[in-house]
Design a protein around this motif. Structure first.
Motif, PDB file in Angstrom:
ATOM      1  N   UNK A  25      30.899 -42.859  -5.226  1.00 19.46           N
ATOM      2  CA  UNK A  25      31.898 -43.810  -4.717  1.00 19.46           C
ATOM      3  C   UNK A  25      33.056 -42.986  -4.196  1.00 19.46           C
ATOM      4  N   UNK A  26      33.549 -43.322  -3.027  1.00 19.74           N
ATOM      5  CA  UNK A  26      34.634 -42.557  -2.439  1.00 19.74           C
ATOM      6  C   UNK A  26      35.968 -43.277  -2.522  1.00 19.74           C
ATOM      7  N   UNK A  27      36.066 -44.251  -3.425  1.00 23.74           N
ATOM      8  CA  UNK A  27      37.333 -44.911  -3.730  1.00 23.74           C
ATOM      9  C   UNK A  27      37.553 -44.806  -5.238  1.00 23.74           C
ATOM     10  N   UNK A  28      38.677 -44.238  -5.687  1.00 25.08           N
ATOM     11  CA  UNK A  28      38.923 -44.111  -7.131  1.00 25.08           C
ATOM     12  C   UNK A  28      38.957 -45.457  -7.844  1.00 25.08           C
ATOM     13  N   UNK A  29      38.531 -45.471  -9.108  1.00 20.03           N
ATOM     14  CA  UNK A  29      38.560 -46.701  -9.905  1.00 20.03           C
ATOM     15  C   UNK A  29      39.659 -46.666 -10.961  1.00 20.03           C
ATOM     16  N   UNK A  30      40.544 -45.665 -10.883  1.00 21.70           N
ATOM     17  CA  UNK A  30      41.660 -45.551 -11.830  1.00 21.70           C
ATOM     18  C   UNK A  30      42.806 -44.793 -11.179  1.00 21.70           C
ATOM     19  N   UNK A  31      44.004 -44.965 -11.727  1.00 20.98           N
ATOM     20  CA  UNK A  31      45.175 -44.232 -11.229  1.00 20.98           C
ATOM     21  C   UNK A  31      45.030 -42.746 -11.556  1.00 20.98           C
ATOM     22  N   UNK A  32      45.502 -41.908 -10.649  1.00 22.25           N
ATOM     23  CA  UNK A  32      45.420 -40.466 -10.870  1.00 22.25           C
ATOM     24  C   UNK A  32      46.449 -39.745 -10.013  1.00 22.25           C
ATOM     25  N   UNK A  33      46.741 -38.504 -10.419  1.00 27.61           N
ATOM     26  CA  UNK A  33      47.632 -37.635  -9.665  1.00 27.61           C
ATOM     27  C   UNK A  33      47.035 -36.239  -9.672  1.00 27.61           C
ATOM     28  N   UNK A  34      47.157 -35.550  -8.536  1.00 27.40           N
ATOM     29  CA  UNK A  34      46.690 -34.179  -8.465  1.00 27.40           C
ATOM     30  C   UNK A  34      47.534 -33.367  -7.505  1.00 27.40           C
ATOM     31  N   UNK A  35      47.605 -32.072  -7.740  1.00 24.06           N
ATOM     32  CA  UNK A  35      48.222 -31.148  -6.799  1.00 24.06           C
ATOM     33  C   UNK A  35      47.080 -30.342  -6.188  1.00 24.06           C
ATOM     34  N   UNK A  36      47.020 -30.339  -4.856  1.00 21.14           N
ATOM     35  CA  UNK A  36      45.901 -29.731  -4.149  1.00 21.14           C
ATOM     36  C   UNK A  36      46.374 -28.724  -3.113  1.00 21.14           C
ATOM     37  N   UNK A  37      45.564 -27.698  -2.937  1.00 20.12           N
ATOM     38  CA  UNK A  37      45.791 -26.713  -1.892  1.00 20.12           C
ATOM     39  C   UNK A  37      44.825 -27.010  -0.746  1.00 20.12           C
ATOM     40  N   UNK A  38      45.351 -27.067   0.473  1.00 19.53           N
ATOM     41  CA  UNK A  38      44.543 -27.350   1.656  1.00 19.53           C
ATOM     42  C   UNK A  38      44.536 -26.128   2.560  1.00 19.53           C
ATOM     43  N   UNK A  39      43.337 -25.643   2.901  1.00 22.91           N
ATOM     44  CA  UNK A  39      43.222 -24.496   3.797  1.00 22.91           C
ATOM     45  C   UNK A  39      42.355 -24.869   4.992  1.00 22.91           C
ATOM     46  N   UNK A  40      42.750 -24.358   6.162  1.00 24.89           N
ATOM     47  CA  UNK A  40      41.994 -24.515   7.398  1.00 24.89           C
ATOM     48  C   UNK A  40      42.003 -23.180   8.129  1.00 24.89           C
ATOM     49  N   UNK A  41      40.908 -22.835   8.792  1.00 22.16           N
ATOM     50  CA  UNK A  41      40.852 -21.549   9.502  1.00 22.16           C
ATOM     51  C   UNK A  41      41.995 -21.393  10.495  1.00 22.16           C
ATOM     52  N   UNK A  42      42.688 -20.259  10.402  1.00 23.67           N
ATOM     53  CA  UNK A  42      43.752 -19.953  11.347  1.00 23.67           C
ATOM     54  C   UNK A  42      45.048 -20.706  11.135  1.00 23.67           C
ATOM     55  N   UNK A  43      45.173 -21.463  10.029  1.00 23.59           N
ATOM     56  CA  UNK A  43      46.367 -22.252   9.767  1.00 23.59           C
ATOM     57  C   UNK A  43      46.986 -21.832   8.434  1.00 23.59           C
ATOM     58  N   UNK A  44      48.309 -22.024   8.276  1.00 25.96           N
ATOM     59  CA  UNK A  44      48.932 -21.707   6.986  1.00 25.96           C
ATOM     60  C   UNK A  44      48.375 -22.603   5.878  1.00 25.96           C
ATOM     61  N   UNK A  45      48.215 -22.040   4.702  1.00 23.35           N
ATOM     62  CA  UNK A  45      47.781 -22.824   3.541  1.00 23.35           C
ATOM     63  C   UNK A  45      48.875 -23.813   3.168  1.00 23.35           C
ATOM     64  N   UNK A  46      48.478 -25.035   2.835  1.00 20.69           N
ATOM     65  CA  UNK A  46      49.432 -26.066   2.458  1.00 20.69           C
ATOM     66  C   UNK A  46      49.142 -26.577   1.050  1.00 20.69           C
ATOM     67  N   UNK A  47      50.190 -27.083   0.403  1.00 21.83           N
ATOM     68  CA  UNK A  47      50.055 -27.679  -0.931  1.00 21.83           C
ATOM     69  C   UNK A  47      50.554 -29.115  -0.867  1.00 21.83           C
ATOM     70  N   UNK A  48      49.761 -30.030  -1.436  1.00 15.04           N
ATOM     71  CA  UNK A  48      50.085 -31.461  -1.417  1.00 15.04           C
ATOM     72  C   UNK A  48      49.971 -32.043  -2.816  1.00 15.04           C
TER      73      UNK A  48
END
Length: 199
Positions: A25-48
């Motif tokens: 299932x690609x929709x959460x069934x409960x409340x949640x929080x996370x800190x994630x690092x996003x990387x893409x080729x040739x782009x600065x790494x981002x944190x969300x």
């Protein structure tokens, strides 16, 4: 930055899954929080920081890094709308195309899921899956409680990788999922929007 690809990957980072051997299932069934690092080729790494409220089907992602720090993405999955809040401009930017990308990411028609094994990410155990679709592929590592700790995705327009740095399952404040009062509604060209988001 191909923000639409990154946003779709971020959405997967809050995903829930039904029992083993069923399609995720690609929709959460409960409340949640996370800190994630996003990387893409040739782009600065981002944190969300990503929050999800199950009762309203709202997702909130706030940039914690770079020139996009403080920029907030609000996705209303029930209404199919997407808005970007830009505090630096005291403005709200509607992004109709982003909602369509999210719905494509959630569409499981024709997708094939293969269980790959187990891993430990951000101190939590998860099961790894390979995900194959006609117009792209990816992978995800999902805990027993339904939190995605890592996700990758690629298609003809690019690729993105998301990795959890911190995860917590807890009720999320409803006010965090409301658009701010007193902000102007504006439209921006895609290139300018990408610059605001650190692209």
């Amino acid at each position: 930055m191909n923000f639409k690809i990154a946003a779709a990957a971020l959405l997967l980072s809050g995903a829930a899954i039904v029992p083993a051997f069923a399609a995720p299932r690609l929709i959460p069934d409960r409340d949640a929080m996370g800190v994630y690092q996003v990387t893409q080729p040739g782009k600065p790494t981002q944190t969300w920081r990503v929050r999800y409220q199950a009762s309203s089907r709202m997702l909130r992602a706030v940039s914690l890094s770079g020139q996009a720090t403080g920029v907030t993405v609000l996705l209303d999955l029930a209404a199919g709308s997407a808005d970007i809040v830009v505090p630096q401009m005291h403005a709200i930017v509607a992004v109709p195309g982003l909602s369509g990308v999210i719905h494509k990411a959630l569409d499981q028609n024709g997708a094939h899921f293969t269980r790959l094994g187990d891993a430990t990410i951000a101190g939590h155990q998860c099961t790894r899956y390979l995900i194959l679709k006609r117009k792209g592929d990816g992978s995800a590592c999902i805990t027993r409680s339904g939190i995605v700790l890592a996700a990758t995705g690629k298609d003809s327009k690019g690729s993105a990788q998301v990795t959890a740095l911190q995860i917590a399952e807890a009720p999320q404040p409803p006010e965090d999922f409301q658009l701010p009062q007193g902000y102007s509604n504006i439209n921006l060209p895609p290139q300018m929007l990408a610059q605001l988001l650190g692209g």
